[in-house]
Scaffold this motif. Structure first.
Motif, PDB file in Angstrom:
ATOM      1  N   THR A  28       1.100  -1.624  -0.130  1.00 25.22           N
ATOM      2  CA  THR A  28      -0.146  -0.312  -0.063  1.00 25.22           C
ATOM      3  C   THR A  28       1.138   1.318   0.101  1.00 25.22           C
ATOM      4  N   ILE A  29       1.697   1.386   0.376  1.00 27.75           N
ATOM      5  CA  ILE A  29       2.888   2.604   1.024  1.00 27.75           C
ATOM      6  C   ILE A  29       2.951   2.755  -0.418  1.00 27.75           C
ATOM      7  N   ARG A  33       2.688   5.684  -3.372  1.00 22.89           N
ATOM      8  CA  ARG A  33       4.237   6.934  -3.411  1.00 22.89           C
ATOM      9  C   ARG A  33       4.087   6.942  -5.094  1.00 22.89           C
ATOM     10  N   MET A  34       3.456   5.836  -5.984  1.00 20.27           N
ATOM     11  CA  MET A  34       3.340   6.256  -6.875  1.00 20.27           C
ATOM     12  C   MET A  34       2.154   7.174  -7.583  1.00 20.27           C
ATOM     13  N   LEU A  35       1.776   6.778  -6.973  1.00 18.98           N
ATOM     14  CA  LEU A  35      -0.114   7.682  -7.230  1.00 18.98           C
ATOM     15  C   LEU A  35       1.194  10.129  -6.616  1.00 18.98           C
ATOM     16  N   ASN A  36       0.967   9.566  -5.084  1.00 17.25           N
ATOM     17  CA  ASN A  36       1.902  10.525  -5.468  1.00 17.25           C
ATOM     18  C   ASN A  36       3.464  11.583  -5.951  1.00 17.25           C
ATOM     19  N   ALA A  37       3.454  10.208  -6.711  1.00 20.35           N
ATOM     20  CA  ALA A  37       5.437  10.704  -7.647  1.00 20.35           C
ATOM     21  C   ALA A  37       3.969  11.596  -9.512  1.00 20.35           C
ATOM     22  N   GLU A  38       3.331  10.636  -9.279  1.00 23.89           N
ATOM     23  CA  GLU A  38       2.964  10.998 -10.320  1.00 23.89           C
ATOM     24  C   GLU A  38       2.012  12.683 -10.077  1.00 23.89           C
ATOM     25  N   ASP A  39       1.144  12.907  -9.144  1.00 20.79           N
ATOM     26  CA  ASP A  39       0.451  14.110  -8.300  1.00 20.79           C
ATOM     27  C   ASP A  39       2.377  14.936  -8.874  1.00 20.79           C
ATOM     28  N   ALA A 191      -2.306   7.587 -13.498  1.00 21.95           N
ATOM     29  CA  ALA A 191      -2.036   6.789 -13.198  1.00 21.95           C
ATOM     30  C   ALA A 191      -3.081   5.458 -13.284  1.00 21.95           C
ATOM     31  N   VAL A 192      -3.742   5.137 -13.510  1.00 19.32           N
ATOM     32  CA  VAL A 192      -4.709   4.682 -14.193  1.00 19.32           C
ATOM     33  C   VAL A 192      -5.431   4.801 -15.048  1.00 19.32           C
ATOM     34  N   ALA A 193      -4.696   4.139 -16.375  1.00 18.34           N
ATOM     35  CA  ALA A 193      -5.242   4.431 -17.553  1.00 18.34           C
ATOM     36  C   ALA A 193      -6.399   5.455 -17.533  1.00 18.34           C
ATOM     37  N   GLY A 194      -6.726   6.563 -18.445  1.00 21.97           N
ATOM     38  CA  GLY A 194      -8.066   7.452 -18.622  1.00 21.97           C
ATOM     39  C   GLY A 194      -8.579   7.816 -17.743  1.00 21.97           C
TER      40      GLY A 194
END
Length: 313
Positions: A28-29, A33-39, A191-194
């Motif tokens: 989960t963490i 981090r993936m979502l935050n890096a994209e943001d 991060a999630v396509a579309g």
């Protein structure tokens, strides 16, 4: 009735993101981090379109200052963000209802319950834009840059002579042909396509925040960085008006409260009265002559006072 499926050219937001292909496998963490890096990529994408946004703000300020209106057109996430931006300007800056309007594909019902097929109707967008005039600004919001509803609205608005703007996450947006300015915040694959409620939606939110806030500043609805047109509709906001007045003038709370009462709760009038040391009536007249702008009103009152002193001497 059968549903027709046909291939189409993918928008950048619909492409698969190579950085998040294992998003469903990691702890989960790491997912967060993936979502935050994209943001983190969003502010840079918005910064890249600031020169074009400045042109939009200046044009909108000129048109609204002359009595025109600004219209937002969007569907889904884009439309909901537009509705929120338009609604919040009324209490925050005392903006009169109807000056900035949000048109959402599918109408009010679509704000809570998705009506996703409503965005496919360009005629619906054209009907919504029938109220736009040559004095107005029309802003279409679509992450893909091809939403038919938005396209119909922009074409109709442009034909009426309005200043047209497209906000998208696609530098090659097909609807850019109907826009005087294209604000293309290139946020890339989601991060999630579309799922454009992610980076593309965040970029649209930032652009709307920046556009409307800068517009309110240019229209004189702030003094320094203080909200001096705020509607005091509850106890919390009435207290905030008093805080704004004390911060702007440096006067004690009791003096500001008395000035606010004498000005019938109009913080701009009380502010000018205190800073220029004049009665509320004179402050109100000076504001009216200065189109509601605090600094020019104070300057005018100072010049008038100096002239009176010179004559007396």
């Amino acid at each position: 009735m059968s549903t027709q499926y046909a291939p189409r050219v993918q928008a950048p937001t619909e492409e698969r993101n190579p950085r998040t292909t294992e998003i469903d496998l990691v702890p989960t963490i790491e997912l967060l981090r993936m979502l935050n890096a994209e943001d983190h990529k969003v502010p840079e994408a918005v910064a890249a379109v600031l020169p074009q946004l400045a042109r939009v703000v200046d044009e909108a300020a000129a048109r609204l200052g002359a009595g025109g209106r600004m219209h937002y057109f969007g569907a889904g996430t884009s439309g909901r963000l537009a509705v929120m931006d338009a609604a919040e300007l009324i209490p925050t800056y005392g903006l009169e209802p109807g000056v900035i309007l949000a048109h959402h594909a599918g109408g009010r019902a679509a704000l809570e319950t998705p009506v996703e097929n409503s965005e496919d109707d360009p005629e619906d967008g054209a009907r919504e834009a029938a109220v736009v005039t040559g004095a107005d600004v029309a802003v279409g919001l679509t992450a893909s840059g091809r939403t038919p509803y938005v396209g119909g609205a922009l074409r109709t608005a442009r034909a009426a002579g309005a200043f047209t703007v497209l906000v998208s996450a696609n530098p090659q947006a097909e609807l850019a042909q109907w826009a005087d300015v294209h604000l293309a915040a290139d946020t890339g694959p989601e991060a999630v396509a579309g799922s454009t409620r992610l980076k593309a939606g965040t970029a649209q939110k930032l652009i709307l925040n920046t556009l409307s806030t800068a517009l309110m500043v240019l229209l004189g609805r702030t003094y320094s960085n203080l909200m001096v047109e705020m509607s005091a509709s509850n106890a919390k906001l009435r207290g905030r008006l008093l805080t704004i007045l004390t911060e702007a003038t440096g006067e004690p709370t009791d003096v500001c409260a008395a000035a606010l009462a004498a000005a019938d709760g109009q913080v701009k009038t009380a502010l000018v009265a205190l800073l220029a040391d004049v009665p509320p009536l004179h402050a109100r007249d000076a504001l009216a002559a200065a189109d509601g702008r605090v600094r020019p009103a104070i300057v005018a009152l100072g010049a008038a006072g100096q002239a009176v002193g010179e004559v007396s001497a």
